[in-house]
Design a protein around this motif. Structure first.
Motif, PDB file in Angstrom:
ATOM      1  N   LYS A   1     -47.169  38.634 -14.746  1.00  0.00           N
ATOM      2  CA  LYS A   1     -48.273  38.494 -13.822  1.00  0.00           C
ATOM      3  C   LYS A   1     -48.606  37.028 -13.573  1.00  0.00           C
ATOM      4  O   LYS A   1     -48.717  36.571 -12.648  1.00  0.00           O
ATOM      5  N   THR A   2     -48.347  36.295 -14.713  1.00  0.00           N
ATOM      6  CA  THR A   2     -48.485  34.832 -14.467  1.00  0.00           C
ATOM      7  C   THR A   2     -47.756  34.296 -13.490  1.00  0.00           C
ATOM      8  O   THR A   2     -47.814  33.131 -12.753  1.00  0.00           O
ATOM      9  N   ALA A   3     -46.410  34.763 -13.393  1.00  0.00           N
ATOM     10  CA  ALA A   3     -45.661  34.302 -12.859  1.00  0.00           C
ATOM     11  C   ALA A   3     -45.819  34.478 -11.005  1.00  0.00           C
ATOM     12  O   ALA A   3     -45.750  33.712 -10.252  1.00  0.00           O
ATOM     13  N   VAL A   4     -46.357  35.712 -10.861  1.00  0.00           N
ATOM     14  CA  VAL A   4     -46.701  35.930  -9.680  1.00  0.00           C
ATOM     15  C   VAL A   4     -47.915  35.186  -9.095  1.00  0.00           C
ATOM     16  O   VAL A   4     -48.147  34.797  -8.098  1.00  0.00           O
ATOM     17  N   ALA A   5     -48.773  34.893  -9.893  1.00  0.00           N
ATOM     18  CA  ALA A   5     -50.201  34.004  -9.858  1.00  0.00           C
ATOM     19  C   ALA A   5     -49.640  32.799  -9.267  1.00  0.00           C
ATOM     20  O   ALA A   5     -50.079  32.215  -8.310  1.00  0.00           O
ATOM     21  N   VAL A   6     -48.592  32.254  -9.956  1.00  0.00           N
ATOM     22  CA  VAL A   6     -48.236  30.884  -9.525  1.00  0.00           C
ATOM     23  C   VAL A   6     -47.197  30.771  -8.199  1.00  0.00           C
ATOM     24  O   VAL A   6     -47.514  29.861  -7.393  1.00  0.00           O
ATOM     25  N   LEU A   7     -46.565  31.930  -8.059  1.00  0.00           N
ATOM     26  CA  LEU A   7     -45.958  31.949  -6.746  1.00  0.00           C
ATOM     27  C   LEU A   7     -46.887  32.091  -5.494  1.00  0.00           C
ATOM     28  O   LEU A   7     -46.450  31.481  -4.497  1.00  0.00           O
ATOM     29  N   GLU A   8     -48.052  32.696  -5.822  1.00  0.00           N
ATOM     30  CA  GLU A   8     -48.916  32.992  -4.623  1.00  0.00           C
ATOM     31  C   GLU A   8     -49.480  31.379  -4.156  1.00  0.00           C
ATOM     32  O   GLU A   8     -50.405  31.369  -3.052  1.00  0.00           O
TER      33      GLU A   8
ATOM     34  N   GLU B   1     -37.875  37.256 -17.055  1.00  0.00           N
ATOM     35  CA  GLU B   1     -37.635  37.972 -18.247  1.00  0.00           C
ATOM     36  C   GLU B   1     -35.998  37.207 -18.732  1.00  0.00           C
ATOM     37  O   GLU B   1     -35.969  37.100 -19.788  1.00  0.00           O
ATOM     38  N   GLN B   2     -35.200  37.004 -17.805  1.00  0.00           N
ATOM     39  CA  GLN B   2     -33.914  36.381 -18.004  1.00  0.00           C
ATOM     40  C   GLN B   2     -34.412  34.948 -18.383  1.00  0.00           C
ATOM     41  O   GLN B   2     -33.466  34.637 -19.427  1.00  0.00           O
ATOM     42  N   LEU B   3     -35.047  34.193 -18.045  1.00  0.00           N
ATOM     43  CA  LEU B   3     -35.599  32.978 -18.626  1.00  0.00           C
ATOM     44  C   LEU B   3     -35.947  33.005 -20.238  1.00  0.00           C
ATOM     45  O   LEU B   3     -35.415  32.058 -20.987  1.00  0.00           O
TER      46      LEU B   3
ATOM     47  N   VAL C   1     -37.183  29.500 -11.791  1.00  0.00           N
ATOM     48  CA  VAL C   1     -38.679  29.699 -12.487  1.00  0.00           C
ATOM     49  C   VAL C   1     -38.576  29.023 -13.881  1.00  0.00           C
ATOM     50  O   VAL C   1     -37.495  28.919 -14.341  1.00  0.00           O
ATOM     51  N   TYR C   2     -39.717  28.535 -14.326  1.00  0.00           N
ATOM     52  CA  TYR C   2     -39.534  27.472 -15.358  1.00  0.00           C
ATOM     53  C   TYR C   2     -40.958  27.796 -16.230  1.00  0.00           C
ATOM     54  O   TYR C   2     -41.997  28.323 -15.379  1.00  0.00           O
TER      55      TYR C   2
ATOM     56  N   TYR D   1     -45.773  30.528 -16.006  1.00  0.00           N
ATOM     57  CA  TYR D   1     -44.552  30.104 -15.382  1.00  0.00           C
ATOM     58  C   TYR D   1     -44.973  29.678 -14.213  1.00  0.00           C
ATOM     59  O   TYR D   1     -45.658  30.065 -13.369  1.00  0.00           O
ATOM     60  N   GLY D   2     -43.935  29.060 -13.533  1.00  0.00           N
ATOM     61  CA  GLY D   2     -44.045  28.220 -12.196  1.00  0.00           C
ATOM     62  C   GLY D   2     -42.435  28.726 -11.763  1.00  0.00           C
ATOM     63  O   GLY D   2     -41.519  29.171 -12.247  1.00  0.00           O
ATOM     64  N   VAL D   3     -42.609  28.621 -10.133  1.00  0.00           N
ATOM     65  CA  VAL D   3     -41.681  28.966  -9.392  1.00  0.00           C
ATOM     66  C   VAL D   3     -41.310  27.986  -8.256  1.00  0.00           C
ATOM     67  O   VAL D   3     -42.451  27.561  -7.674  1.00  0.00           O
ATOM     68  N   ILE D   4     -40.201  27.443  -8.271  1.00  0.00           N
ATOM     69  CA  ILE D   4     -39.869  26.494  -7.476  1.00  0.00           C
ATOM     70  C   ILE D   4     -38.881  26.956  -6.244  1.00  0.00           C
ATOM     71  O   ILE D   4     -38.046  27.674  -6.536  1.00  0.00           O
TER      72      ILE D   4
END
Length: 194
Positions: free
Chosen positions: A105-112, A149-151, A172-173, A180-183
């Motif tokens: 869920k953290t990745a989605v939060a950063v994506l938004e 997951e891959q990261l 993703v980083y 996590y963050g997404v560029i």
């Protein structure tokens, strides 16, 4: 399962090959159905001042995923032991994730978060004068959750992937302060060149 063993600054003797084979077979024994190929890279640093000179790196190709681990120590056999244990733990985690399909869920939060505005100073990015290494890999489309997951599986600081939602290349980083963050590429429509 295909096992490839390579050495750098070290001769891969029959004894080393046999030891690696035993350890890796044991580490992946419960995951044979998932695993298609295992690449093992053994190396010794030339610099004698480095204490943990002997490294063992394992890359496993499992159902389209790449699982990687590396360990270094003063003894090659110890490094092989450590990396075999680490890769077994990662495979176990990978199999549990595949069955539970848990989402990050953290990745989605950063994506938004809204994208930052582009700088207006017309800077030209500078690349190094010489390309040191090229890497090529398949890039099947995946969600941000799958990329996270891959990261975690590849043991790197970042993971490049093609986002299923946009079709764009994203990165993703792992953030320094957790999560996590997404560029993503910034839309350049409407921006005029001066």
């Amino acid at each position: 399962m295909k096992l490839v063993i390579q050495g750098k600054n070290i001769e891969v003797t029959d004894a080393i090959r046999e030891y690696v084979s035993q350890k890796i077979d044991k580490a992946v024994s419960h995951f044979q159905s998932l695993t298609t190929e295992v690449d093992v890279h053994l190396s010794v640093a030339r610099n004698p001042r480095i204490t943990s000179r002997q490294a063992a790196e394992v890359t496993i190709y499992a159902n389209g995923a790449v699982i990687r681990a590396e360990e270094k120590s003063e003894n090659l056999y110890a490094s092989i032991d450590l990396v075999a244990d680490k890769i077994a733990r990662k495979l176990r985690k990978f199999k549990e994730r595949k069955s539970s399909k848990s989402a990050a869920k953290t990745a989605v939060a950063v994506l938004e978060q809204p994208p930052l505005p582009l700088p207006n100073d017309n800077r030209v990015p500078e690349l190094p004068a010489q390309v040191v290494r090229n890497k090529y890999f398949t890039m099947p489309p995946m969600s941000v959750e799958e990329a996270v997951e891959q990261l975690e599986l590849v043991d790197h600081d970042f993971y490049v992937f093609r986002n299923t939602d946009s079709g764009e290349i994203n990165v993703v980083y792992e953030r320094n302060h957790g999560g996590y963050g997404v560029i993503q590429p910034h839309a350049v429509n409407g921006h005029k060149k001066h």
